[in-house]
Design a protein around this motif. Structure first.
Motif: not given
Length: 137
Positions: A1-28
Motif C-alpha cells: 500500500m503506497r503512502a497517502f499523497e495529497l493532490d498538489p492543488r490542495l497542497t497549494r491552495d490550503t494550509f495544513a491544520v493537522g491530522r485526525l483519525g481519517l482525514c487531513e484537516l486543512r484551511l483554504m
C-alpha cells in the motif's frame, strides 16, 4: 500500500491544520470565508461511496467534530458543507463558514470572484485557534 499523497492543488491552495483519525484537516487560503477542508487519507478515492463503511462513519464523526468548532470560532450564521470535486477529483469535504453580508451571501462560494489570501499573521492565528479547539479536544 503506497503512502497517502495529497493532490498538489490542495497542497497549494490550503494550509495544513493537522491530522485526525481519517482525514487531513486543512484551511483554504481564502480570507473571504473561513473554510476548512477534510481530506480522507485514502489514495484514489473520488466519491463518498468509494470510502469503506467504516471510513464513511469516521468522516461523519470528524465533520461533527470540526464543524461546530468552525462555527463557534467564526461566529458564522450558517455552515455550508459539501463535496464537489469538479476541479480536484481527490475526495475532499468542504466546511465553509458563512455570515450574512459576506462576499457572496446568500449565494454559493464556488465560482465567485478570486481568492483573497490570508496575511501570514492572520492565517497563523486562525490555524492555531482551530488546532487548539479540534486537536486538543
Amino acid at each position: 500500500m503506497r503512502a497517502f499523497e495529497l493532490d498538489p492543488r490542495l497542497t497549494r491552495d490550503t494550509f495544513a491544520v493537522g491530522r485526525l483519525g481519517l482525514c487531513e484537516l486543512r484551511l483554504m487560503n481564502d480570507r473571504r470565508w473561513p473554510w476548512l477542508i477534510l481530506v480522507p487519507q485514502r489514495n484514489d478515492v473520488v466519491e463518498f461511496h468509494e470510502l469503506t463503511p467504516l471510513d464513511q462513519t469516521m468522516l461523519t464523526f470528524e465533520v461533527s467534530l470540526v464543524a461546530p468548532v468552525l462555527k463557534r470560532i467564526t461566529r458564522a450564521d450558517k455552515l455550508n458543507i459539501g463535496t464537489l470535486g469538479n476541479v480536484v477529483s481527490m475526495f475532499h469535504l468542504h466546511i465553509v463558514a458563512r455570515s450574512a453580508g459576506d462576499a457572496n451571501w446568500p449565494g454559493p462560494v464556488w465560482g465567485h470572484g478570486s481568492a483573497i489570501p490570508y496575511g501570514e499573521m492572520e492565517a497563523s492565528e486562525l490555524l492555531e485557534r482551530v488546532r487548539e479547539a479540534v486537536l486538543s479536544a
